[in-house]
Design a protein around this motif. Structure first.
Motif, short mmCIF file in Angstrom:
data_model
loop_
_atom_site.label_atom_id
_atom_site.label_comp_id
_atom_site.label_asym_id
_atom_site.label_seq_id
_atom_site.Cartn_x
_atom_site.Cartn_y
_atom_site.Cartn_z
N VAL A 69 38.74 32.07 36.21
CA VAL A 69 39.76 33.04 36.62
C VAL A 69 39.15 34.35 37.14
O VAL A 69 39.79 35.38 37.16
CB VAL A 69 40.76 33.32 35.47
N ARG A 70 37.88 34.26 37.61
CA ARG A 70 37.27 35.43 38.24
C ARG A 70 38.03 35.79 39.50
O ARG A 70 38.52 34.91 40.23
CB ARG A 70 35.80 35.15 38.55
N ASN A 71 38.11 37.08 39.78
CA ASN A 71 38.97 37.55 40.87
C ASN A 71 38.31 37.55 42.24
O ASN A 71 39.00 37.64 43.26
CB ASN A 71 39.50 38.95 40.55
N LEU A 72 36.99 37.44 42.29
CA LEU A 72 36.30 37.41 43.59
C LEU A 72 35.93 35.97 43.92
O LEU A 72 35.07 35.37 43.24
CB LEU A 72 35.04 38.28 43.55
N PRO A 73 36.54 35.38 44.94
CA PRO A 73 36.28 33.96 45.24
C PRO A 73 34.82 33.66 45.56
O PRO A 73 34.34 32.56 45.27
CB PRO A 73 37.20 33.68 46.43
N LEU A 74 34.11 34.63 46.16
CA LEU A 74 32.71 34.38 46.49
C LEU A 74 31.84 34.22 45.24
O LEU A 74 30.82 33.55 45.27
CB LEU A 74 32.16 35.48 47.40
N ASP A 75 32.25 34.87 44.14
CA ASP A 75 31.53 34.66 42.88
C ASP A 75 31.63 33.21 42.45
O ASP A 75 30.64 32.60 42.01
CB ASP A 75 32.10 35.57 41.78
N TYR A 76 32.82 32.65 42.57
CA TYR A 76 33.03 31.25 42.22
C TYR A 76 32.26 30.33 43.17
O TYR A 76 31.59 29.38 42.73
CB TYR A 76 34.52 30.92 42.29
N ILE A 77 32.33 30.61 44.46
CA ILE A 77 31.67 29.76 45.46
C ILE A 77 30.16 29.78 45.26
O ILE A 77 29.47 28.76 45.45
CB ILE A 77 32.06 30.22 46.88
N ASP A 78 29.62 30.90 44.84
CA ASP A 78 28.18 31.04 44.63
C ASP A 78 27.69 30.26 43.43
O ASP A 78 26.50 29.93 43.32
CB ASP A 78 27.82 32.52 44.48
N SER A 128 35.91 33.88 32.50
CA SER A 128 35.75 34.87 33.55
C SER A 128 34.36 35.48 33.39
O SER A 128 33.45 34.81 32.90
CB SER A 128 36.86 35.93 33.47
N ASP A 129 34.19 36.76 33.74
CA ASP A 129 32.87 37.36 33.64
C ASP A 129 32.98 38.86 33.45
O ASP A 129 34.04 39.46 33.66
CB ASP A 129 32.06 37.05 34.90
N ASP A 130 31.86 39.46 33.09
CA ASP A 130 31.75 40.91 32.92
C ASP A 130 32.84 41.43 32.00
O ASP A 130 33.08 40.88 30.95
CB ASP A 130 31.75 41.61 34.28
N ARG A 131 33.54 42.49 32.43
CA ARG A 131 34.58 43.09 31.61
C ARG A 131 35.89 42.31 31.66
O ARG A 131 36.86 42.65 30.97
CB ARG A 131 34.84 44.54 32.05
N ASP A 132 35.94 41.26 32.47
CA ASP A 132 37.19 40.55 32.66
C ASP A 132 37.49 39.50 31.61
O ASP A 132 38.17 38.50 31.87
CB ASP A 132 37.25 39.92 34.06
N VAL A 133 36.98 39.72 30.40
CA VAL A 133 37.43 38.88 29.27
C VAL A 133 38.94 38.99 29.16
O VAL A 133 39.63 38.06 28.72
CB VAL A 133 36.75 39.31 27.96
N LEU A 134 39.51 40.13 29.58
CA LEU A 134 40.96 40.32 29.52
C LEU A 134 41.68 39.33 30.42
O LEU A 134 42.76 38.85 30.08
CB LEU A 134 41.32 41.75 29.93
N VAL A 153 38.66 29.78 25.16
CA VAL A 153 38.09 30.84 25.99
C VAL A 153 36.58 30.79 25.79
O VAL A 153 36.10 30.69 24.65
CB VAL A 153 38.64 32.22 25.59
N LEU A 154 35.82 30.86 26.87
CA LEU A 154 34.36 30.78 26.79
C LEU A 154 33.81 32.12 26.30
O LEU A 154 33.87 33.12 27.00
CB LEU A 154 33.77 30.42 28.15
N ASP A 155 33.30 32.13 25.08
CA ASP A 155 32.74 33.33 24.49
C ASP A 155 31.47 33.71 25.24
O ASP A 155 30.56 32.91 25.37
CB ASP A 155 32.43 33.08 23.00
N GLY A 156 31.42 34.94 25.74
CA GLY A 156 30.29 35.37 26.55
C GLY A 156 30.53 35.20 28.04
O GLY A 156 29.77 35.72 28.86
N GLY A 157 31.58 34.45 28.40
CA GLY A 157 31.95 34.28 29.80
C GLY A 157 30.87 33.58 30.62
O GLY A 157 29.96 32.93 30.10
N TYR A 158 30.99 33.73 31.93
CA TYR A 158 30.04 33.07 32.84
C TYR A 158 28.63 33.58 32.62
O TYR A 158 27.66 32.81 32.66
CB TYR A 158 30.48 33.31 34.28
N LYS A 159 28.49 34.87 32.36
CA LYS A 159 27.17 35.47 32.13
C LYS A 159 26.48 34.82 30.92
O LYS A 159 25.30 34.47 30.98
CB LYS A 159 27.31 36.97 31.90
N GLY A 160 27.23 34.66 29.83
CA GLY A 160 26.66 34.03 28.65
C GLY A 160 26.32 32.57 28.86
O GLY A 160 25.31 32.07 28.36
#
Length: 321
Positions: A69-78, A128-134, A153-160
């Motif tokens: 559910v990240r808001n920048l599509p290029l992040d997902y595509i990458d 999601s990622d970064d501060r977007d745990v919300l 919910v993935l604890d730590g998000g994409y970064k973790g």
């Protein structure tokens, strides 16, 4: 003799005494049902925070759907988790009757989930990622609100996940548009009218996870600025790790934060924020991870509340007695 009995019974059935007896029996049967909590008729849902290892262990489950559910599509595509479908958390909200960023109606929410490959029986992982745990907890909340029962919910998000050296892919998943019927669960939320009745009630606790300056009314953003009288201010980052806001602190640390604010499992807890998004993190933690039995979200939050000129607004620091 039998004729006499039948005649007597027929007379009794037509009597006022019989009618009164039937009414009393019906009352005794129905009254307990009226006092059952509304959520008893709704199958209970489970939202959990899970590790990158959990993702690996469940990756081959054909019933698992993964929402990026990240808001920048290029992040997902990458790069993204295998089988993950990208649907930005901003897609779940829009204007309603003049108010901005309100959750879409059930029909539209159902279409979003269906287009993402989610069925009513799916298990769903959100990240999601970064501060977007919300954003992740918001979508998890909306899944529960819509009747999905097994949510993670993935604890730590994409970064973790990436830091754990787990598999990342650039390939898009192949799936069919699903059939999804929203089974609305009203027990997870309160309306503005309910909030009006709850203000000042004994045993009711409003939690406001906004930054202190917004809570205290120091920033001039809305028509009226401040907070619901009696609310406790627990800014949402206090629940998360300083180095990775997508990762939760230990539950023991969170319990101490709540205890310091005089919030207990016995309270009727309403979480309210700016737009109904920040509130979902503390809702998920209190209800699903800590097991507090009475936790709900005020979805309209300050965006709606501040427009009601007849409602009380408090400013300055919270008052914890």
């Amino acid at each position: 003799m039998m004729k006499t009995r039948k005649f007597s019974w027929a007379k009794f059935k037509n009597s006022k005494l019989f009618a009164l007896g039937v009414a009393i029996c019906a009352f005794l049967l129905i009254t307990p049902m009226l006092h059952l909590p509304a959520f008893s008729a709704t199958p209970s849902a489970k939202i959990q925070f899970v590790s990158p290892n959990w993702v690996v262990e469940n990756a081959k489950d054909p019933n698992l759907r993964i929402l990026d559910v990240r808001n920048l599509p290029l992040d997902y595509i990458d790069g993204h988790l295998p089988r993950a479908v990208n649907i930005a958390d901003t897609a779940f909200r829009g204007p309603r009757e003049g108010l901005p960023v309100q959750y879409w109606d059930n029909q539209r929410l159902g279409q979003i989930f269906a287009n993402s490959g989610v069925t009513n029986n799916s298990r769903v992982l959100v990240y999601s990622d970064d501060r977007d745990v919300l954003g992740a907890t918001m979508v998890a909340y909306l899944l529960e609100r819509s009747g999905v029962r097994d949510i993670a919910v993935l604890d730590g998000g994409y970064k973790g996940y990436e830091a754990a050296s787990q598999t990342i892919t650039k390939e898009f998943p192949q799936y069919k548009v699903a059939r999804f019927t929203v089974k609305d669960n009203p027990t997870v939320r309160v309306s503005l009218n309910e909030v009006k009745k709850l203000i000042g009630n004994k045993g009711v606790r409003f939690i406001d996870p906004r930054p202190a300056d917004l809570f205290q009314g120091k920033e001039n953003i809305w028509l009226r600025n401040g907070h619901i009288p009696g609310a406790r201010n627990i800014p949402w980052p206090t629940f998360t790790d300083a180095e990775n806001p997508h990762k939760l602190k230990s539950l023991d640390e969170i319990k101490k934060i709540l205890a310091d604010k005089k919030i207990t499992p016995a309270d009727d807890i309403i979480v309210t924020c700016s737009t109904g998004r920040e509130a979902t993190l503390q809702y998920v933690v209190l209800k699903h991870l800590l097991g507090y039995p009475k936790v709900r979200v005020y979805e309209g939050s300050w965006t709606e509340y501040s427009t009601q000129s007849d409602l009380p607004v408090a400013t300055g620091p919270e008052q914890v007695s």
